[in-house]
Design an enzyme around this catalytic site. Structure first.
Site, PDB file in Angstrom:
ATOM      1  N   ARG A  65       0.836  -1.207   0.000  1.00  0.00           N
ATOM      2  CA  ARG A  65       0.000   0.000   0.000  1.00  0.00           C
ATOM      3  C   ARG A  65       0.872   1.258   0.000  1.00  0.00           C
ATOM      4  NH1 ARG A  65       0.196   3.902   2.873  1.00  0.00           N
ATOM      5  NH2 ARG A  65       0.068   2.709   4.810  1.00  0.00           N
ATOM      6  N   PRO A  71      17.682  13.425   7.818  1.00  0.00           N
ATOM      7  CA  PRO A  71      18.211  12.701   8.986  1.00  0.00           C
ATOM      8  C   PRO A  71      17.954  13.453  10.306  1.00  0.00           C
ATOM      9  CG  PRO A  71      19.814  12.650   7.207  1.00  0.00           C
ATOM     10  CD  PRO A  71      18.692  13.546   6.744  1.00  0.00           C
ATOM     11  N   HIS A 118      15.738  16.148  10.642  1.00  0.00           N
ATOM     12  CA  HIS A 118      14.500  16.941  10.618  1.00  0.00           C
ATOM     13  C   HIS A 118      13.349  16.059  10.156  1.00  0.00           C
ATOM     14  CE1 HIS A 118      17.061  20.476  11.108  1.00  0.00           C
ATOM     15  NE2 HIS A 118      17.845  19.878  10.231  1.00  0.00           N
ATOM     16  N   GLY A 119      12.570  15.547  11.128  1.00  0.00           N
ATOM     17  CA  GLY A 119      11.469  14.646  10.804  1.00  0.00           C
ATOM     18  C   GLY A 119      10.123  15.303  11.033  1.00  0.00           C
ATOM     19  N   TRP A 128      14.793   8.135   4.880  1.00  0.00           N
ATOM     20  CA  TRP A 128      13.567   7.342   5.038  1.00  0.00           C
ATOM     21  C   TRP A 128      12.598   7.590   3.886  1.00  0.00           C
ATOM     22  CZ3 TRP A 128      14.149   3.629   8.310  1.00  0.00           C
ATOM     23  CH2 TRP A 128      14.895   3.814   9.472  1.00  0.00           C
ATOM     24  N   ILE A 129      13.111   7.624   2.672  1.00  0.00           N
ATOM     25  CA  ILE A 129      12.255   7.992   1.547  1.00  0.00           C
ATOM     26  C   ILE A 129      11.786   6.735   0.798  1.00  0.00           C
ATOM     27  CG2 ILE A 129      12.064   9.424  -0.530  1.00  0.00           C
ATOM     28  CD1 ILE A 129      12.512  10.920   2.228  1.00  0.00           C
ATOM     29  N   CYS A 142       0.298  17.643   0.416  1.00  0.00           N
ATOM     30  CA  CYS A 142       0.514  16.302  -0.162  1.00  0.00           C
ATOM     31  C   CYS A 142       0.388  15.251   0.942  1.00  0.00           C
ATOM     32  CB  CYS A 142       1.893  16.199  -0.806  1.00  0.00           C
ATOM     33  SG  CYS A 142       2.192  17.425  -2.112  1.00  0.00           S
ATOM     34  N   LEU A 143       0.931  15.565   2.118  1.00  0.00           N
ATOM     35  CA  LEU A 143       0.834  14.615   3.235  1.00  0.00           C
ATOM     36  C   LEU A 143      -0.626  14.386   3.616  1.00  0.00           C
ATOM     37  CD1 LEU A 143       3.791  15.722   5.562  1.00  0.00           C
ATOM     38  CD2 LEU A 143       3.742  13.848   3.925  1.00  0.00           C
ATOM     39  N   GLU A 162       4.100   9.923   7.948  1.00  0.00           N
ATOM     40  CA  GLU A 162       2.944  10.790   7.639  1.00  0.00           C
ATOM     41  C   GLU A 162       2.407  11.465   8.901  1.00  0.00           C
ATOM     42  OE1 GLU A 162       1.867  11.278   4.609  1.00  0.00           O
ATOM     43  OE2 GLU A 162       2.851   9.647   3.521  1.00  0.00           O
TER      44      GLU A 162
HETATM   45  C1  LIG Z   1       9.352   3.042   6.572  1.00  0.00           C
HETATM   46  C2  LIG Z   1       9.278   4.530   6.499  1.00  0.00           C
HETATM   47  C3  LIG Z   1       9.001   5.165   5.295  1.00  0.00           C
HETATM   48  C4  LIG Z   1       8.983   6.559   5.206  1.00  0.00           C
HETATM   49  N1  LIG Z   1       8.745   7.170   4.000  1.00  0.00           N
HETATM   50  C5  LIG Z   1       8.891   8.522   3.889  1.00  0.00           C
HETATM   51  C6  LIG Z   1       8.788   9.165   2.608  1.00  0.00           C
HETATM   52  O1  LIG Z   1       8.501   8.525   1.601  1.00  0.00           O
HETATM   53  N2  LIG Z   1       9.022  10.510   2.535  1.00  0.00           N
HETATM   54  C7  LIG Z   1       9.347  11.248   3.638  1.00  0.00           C
HETATM   55  O2  LIG Z   1       9.564  12.449   3.490  1.00  0.00           O
HETATM   56  N3  LIG Z   1       9.434  10.676   4.867  1.00  0.00           N
HETATM   57  C8  LIG Z   1       9.218   9.328   5.010  1.00  0.00           C
HETATM   58  N4  LIG Z   1       9.328   8.731   6.243  1.00  0.00           N
HETATM   59  C9  LIG Z   1       9.726   9.537   7.390  1.00  0.00           C
HETATM   60  C10 LIG Z   1       8.629   9.820   8.387  1.00  0.00           C
HETATM   61  O3  LIG Z   1       7.683  10.688   7.837  1.00  0.00           O
HETATM   62  C11 LIG Z   1       9.285  10.354   9.663  1.00  0.00           C
HETATM   63  O4  LIG Z   1       9.941   9.269  10.265  1.00  0.00           O
HETATM   64  C12 LIG Z   1       8.283  10.990  10.620  1.00  0.00           C
HETATM   65  O5  LIG Z   1       7.829  12.235  10.142  1.00  0.00           O
HETATM   66  C13 LIG Z   1       8.873  11.195  12.029  1.00  0.00           C
HETATM   67  O6  LIG Z   1      10.100  11.841  11.958  1.00  0.00           O
HETATM   68  P1  LIG Z   1      11.366  11.233  12.747  1.00  0.00           P
HETATM   69  O7  LIG Z   1      11.455   9.784  12.447  1.00  0.00           O
HETATM   70  O8  LIG Z   1      12.522  12.097  12.446  1.00  0.00           O
HETATM   71  O9  LIG Z   1      10.987  11.329  14.273  1.00  0.00           O
HETATM   72  P2  LIG Z   1      11.151  12.626  15.201  1.00  0.00           P
HETATM   73  O10 LIG Z   1      10.519  13.814  14.563  1.00  0.00           O
HETATM   74  O11 LIG Z   1      12.556  12.730  15.652  1.00  0.00           O
HETATM   75  O12 LIG Z   1      10.225  12.200  16.438  1.00  0.00           O
HETATM   76  C14 LIG Z   1      10.675  11.252  17.428  1.00  0.00           C
HETATM   77  C15 LIG Z   1       9.591  11.173  18.503  1.00  0.00           C
HETATM   78  O13 LIG Z   1       9.415  12.469  19.087  1.00  0.00           O
HETATM   79  C16 LIG Z   1       8.044  12.830  18.995  1.00  0.00           C
HETATM   80  N5  LIG Z   1       7.908  14.277  18.811  1.00  0.00           N
HETATM   81  C17 LIG Z   1       8.488  15.049  17.865  1.00  0.00           C
HETATM   82  N6  LIG Z   1       8.087  16.333  18.001  1.00  0.00           N
HETATM   83  C18 LIG Z   1       7.232  16.345  19.067  1.00  0.00           C
HETATM   84  C19 LIG Z   1       6.482  17.374  19.726  1.00  0.00           C
HETATM   85  N7  LIG Z   1       6.492  18.661  19.310  1.00  0.00           N
HETATM   86  N8  LIG Z   1       5.736  17.011  20.794  1.00  0.00           N
HETATM   87  C20 LIG Z   1       5.680  15.718  21.211  1.00  0.00           C
HETATM   88  N9  LIG Z   1       6.364  14.723  20.627  1.00  0.00           N
HETATM   89  C21 LIG Z   1       7.117  15.038  19.579  1.00  0.00           C
HETATM   90  C22 LIG Z   1       7.504  12.080  17.797  1.00  0.00           C
HETATM   91  O14 LIG Z   1       6.099  11.959  17.834  1.00  0.00           O
HETATM   92  C23 LIG Z   1       8.231  10.765  17.951  1.00  0.00           C
HETATM   93  O15 LIG Z   1       7.549   9.962  18.891  1.00  0.00           O
HETATM   94  C24 LIG Z   1       9.265   7.330   6.367  1.00  0.00           C
HETATM   95  C25 LIG Z   1       9.495   6.685   7.584  1.00  0.00           C
HETATM   96  C26 LIG Z   1       9.499   5.305   7.662  1.00  0.00           C
HETATM   97  C27 LIG Z   1       9.753   4.639   8.982  1.00  0.00           C
END
Ligand SMILES: Cc1cc2nc3c(=O)[nH]c(=O)nc-3n(C[C@H](O)[C@H](O)[C@H](O)COP(=O)(O)OP(=O)(O)OC[C@H]3O[C@@H](n4cnc5c(N)ncnc54)[C@H](O)[C@@H]3O)c2cc1C
Length: 388
Positions: free
Chosen positions: A93, A137, A139-140, A165-166, A241-242, A366
Site C-alpha cells: 500500500r 536525517p 529533521h522529521g 527514510w524515503i 501532499c501529506l 505521515e
Molecule cells: C518506513 C518509512 C518510510 C517513510 N517514508 C517517507 C517518505 O517517503 N518521505 C518522507 O519524506 N518521509 C518518510 N518517512 C519519514 C517519516 O515521515 C518520519 O519518520 C516521521 O515524520 C517522524 O520523523 P522522525 O522519524 O525524524 O521522528 P522525530 O521527529 O525525531 O520524532 C521522534 C519522537 O518524538 C516525537 N515528537 C516530535 N516532536 C514532538 C512534539 N512537538 N511534541 C511531542 N512529541 C514530539 C515524535 O512523535 C516521535 O515519537 C518514512 C518513515 C518510515 C519509517
C-alpha cells in the site's frame, strides 16, 4: 456473502461501483501479493517495478487524480483500494500511496503543464516511479527546519543536502524534493539520473520490509528552472501532499487490522486447548468483540471522511483525527491478535506479526500519533503546543 467481521453492515454503505473496485483490488492482492509477500518481507526486497506496472494497468496509481491517464476515481473507491492492498501488506500500500498521493499529487497539484505531461502519464501507467523527499536525517516531525538548500544558479538551481527514510527512493525515476530557498520552501521534480543525485537503500529495517526505503544525497544537483514546481511555495505545499497520503492510510491501516482479526478468528475457532476451541473461552471472545468494535468504528470513520472528501469538504484536522485513531487502533488490534495465535503469532507463516511490525512504520510516518494529537489539541484549545 455474509462477512462475520461486518456486524454493522458497513458494506451496505457502498455503491455498486465502490464494491466492484474493492472486489477487484482484493482479488489482485490475493492473487499477486498475498502468496509472495511473506518471502519478500523475509528477504527485504520486492519486485517493485513489476507490481507498479500491474497496478498501473488496473488504474490504481494516482487513482483519485484526473487526466494524464489517471482513473479519476472517488475518494471512497481510492480508500477501499488502500484497505485491500494493506490487507496484503502495508509496504505494498505504501508503494501505491507514495506514487499516487505524494509524488504524482505533488506534480499534479503544483507542477507546470510540461512537468505534468512529462511525468504523470508514465507514473499512472506504472512505467515511471516517483518518490517524495521531505524528511531529513535531523529533521522529521519538524520539516520547517529542513537543511536541504535550493540555491539560484544563473537561470537554474543547485540543490544540496539529504533526505532520509524515503519510500521508493532506490527505485524512483523522479524524486519530488523539498528544499529551502531564499523565498521559502520550494519543490522540485528531480530526474534521479541527474548528476549529484544518489539514493542508497536503507537496510536493517524490522518493519515495512516489503518496501524500498532510501536515503537520498543531493550533492550540488544542478537543475533548470523547469524542474521547479512553479505553484509550490512554502511548507503548506508538501503538507497538503501529506494530507492526501494520510487519507489513504486512514483506510489502509484498517486493511491490516481486518486481516489480523480474520486470521485470529479462524485460528481461535480451530485451535483447541483444555478440550475446546479457544474461541469458546470468554476471554478470547472479549478480545474478539473489542477488536471488531474498534475495527468497525474505524471503518465508519474512514467512510465518513471519504464522503467528506468526495464532497470537497474534508479538512486537515479531520484527516489527523482519522490517522490518529485508525492507525492506533489497527496496531492495537494486530498486537492483540498476535496473543490469540500464541507462539504461532510470531511465525512468518501467519501475517499477524508482519502486519503489527509494519504498522509501527505506519504509526510513525505521515505524522506521528503525537503530531496528530498536537494538531487536534491546537484545534480544541487554539494554543500551539508543537514547540513544547
Ligand atoms: C518506513 C518509512 C518510510 C517513510 N517514508 C517517507 C517518505 O517517503 N518521505 C518522507 O519524506 N518521509 C518518510 N518517512 C519519514 C517519516 O515521515 C518520519 O519518520 C516521521 O515524520 C517522524 O520523523 P522522525 O522519524 O525524524 O521522528 P522525530 O521527529 O525525531 O520524532 C521522534 C519522537 O518524538 C516525537 N515528537 C516530535 N516532536 C514532538 C512534539 N512537538 N511534541 C511531542 N512529541 C514530539 C515524535 O512523535 C516521535 O515519537 C518514512 C518513515 C518510515 C519509517
Amino acid at each position: 456473502m455474509n462477512d462475520p467481521l461486518d456486524i454493522l453492515d458497513v458494506d451496505a454503505l457502498l455503491t455498486d461501483d465502490e464494491r466492484d473496485v474493492r472486489d477487484l483490488v482484493r482479488r489482485v492482492a490475493d492473487e499477486r501479493v498475498r502468496p509472495h509477500v511473506a518471502g519478500w518481507y523475509e528477504r527485504g526486497s520486492m519486485p517493485v517495478r513489476e507490481l507498479a506496472a500491474e497496478f498501473g494497468k488496473l488504474g490504481l496509481l494516482g487513482m483519485h487524480l484526473t487526466g494524464y491517464g489517471c482513473a479519476g476515481a472517488s475518494a471512497v473507491a481510492y480508500g477501499l483500494a488502500c484497505t485491500e492492498l494493506e490487507a496484503a501488506d502495508s509496504g505494498v500500500r505504501s508503494l501505491v500511496s507514495v506514487q499516487g498521493s505524494l509524488a504524482m499529487y505533488a506534480i499534479w497539484r503544483y507542477g507546470s503543464a510540461e512537468q505534468k505531461d512529462r511525468w504523470l502519464p508514465g507514473m499512472a501507467a506504472g512505467e515511471l516511479l516517483g518518490c517524495f523527499g521531505l524528511t531529513e536525517p535531523d529533521h522529521g516531525s519538524d520539516p520547517a527546519t529542513m537543511a536541504t538548500r535550493a540555491r539560484r544558479d544563473g537561470d537554474g538551481w543547485v540543490l544540496t543536502g539529504g533526505k532520509m527514510w524515503i519510500t521508493n527512493a532506490p527505485v524512483a525515476d523522479v524524486a519530488v524534493i523539498w528544499a529551502r530557498g531564499d523565498e521559502g520552501v520550494l519543490g522540485f521534480a528531480v530526474p534521479t539520473d541527474t548528476p549529484g543525485f544518489s539514493a542508497r537503500e536503507v537496510t536493517g529495517k524490522m518493519s515495512l520490509r516489503a518496501s524500498a526505503t532510501g536515503e537520498i544525497t543531493l550533492d550540488e544537483v544542478r537543475l533548470p528552472d523547469a524542474a521547479r514546481l512553479p505553484e509550490a511555495l512554502g511548507l503548506k505545499a508538501p503538507l497538503s501532499c501529506l494530507t492526501e497520503a494520510r487519507f489513504g492510510i486512514i483506510w489502509g491501516a484498517l486493511g491490516a487490522a481486518r486481516d489480523c482479526l480474520s486470521v485470529a478468528r479462524d485460528y481461535a475457532l480451530s485451535r483447541e486447548q483444555f478440550g475446546r476451541p479457544i474461541a469458546g473461552f470468554q476471554l478470547t471472545q472479549a478480545k474478539l468483540a473489542d477488536m471488531v468494535v474498534e475495527l468497525q468504528k474505524g471503518q465508519l470513520l474512514a467512510f465518513h471522511l471519504g464522503r467528506r472528501k468526495d464532497a470537497g469538504q474534508l479538512r486537515p484536522e479531520q484527516v489527523s483525527f482519522g490517522k490518529l485513531n485508525n492507525v492506533r487502533e489497527a496496531i492495537a488490534i494486530a498486537r492483540q491478535c498476535r496473543t490469540i495465535l500464541g507462539a504461532n503469532g510470531i511465525s512468518a507463516e501467519y501475517p499477524v506479526m508482519r502486519h503489527a511490525n509494519n504498522l509501527e512504520s505506519v504509526l510513525t510516518y505521515e505524522g506521528t500519533s503525537e503530531i496528530h494529537q498536537l494538531v487536534l489539541g491546537q484545534k480544541l484549545t487554539g494554543l500551539d503546543a508543537f514547540g513544547g
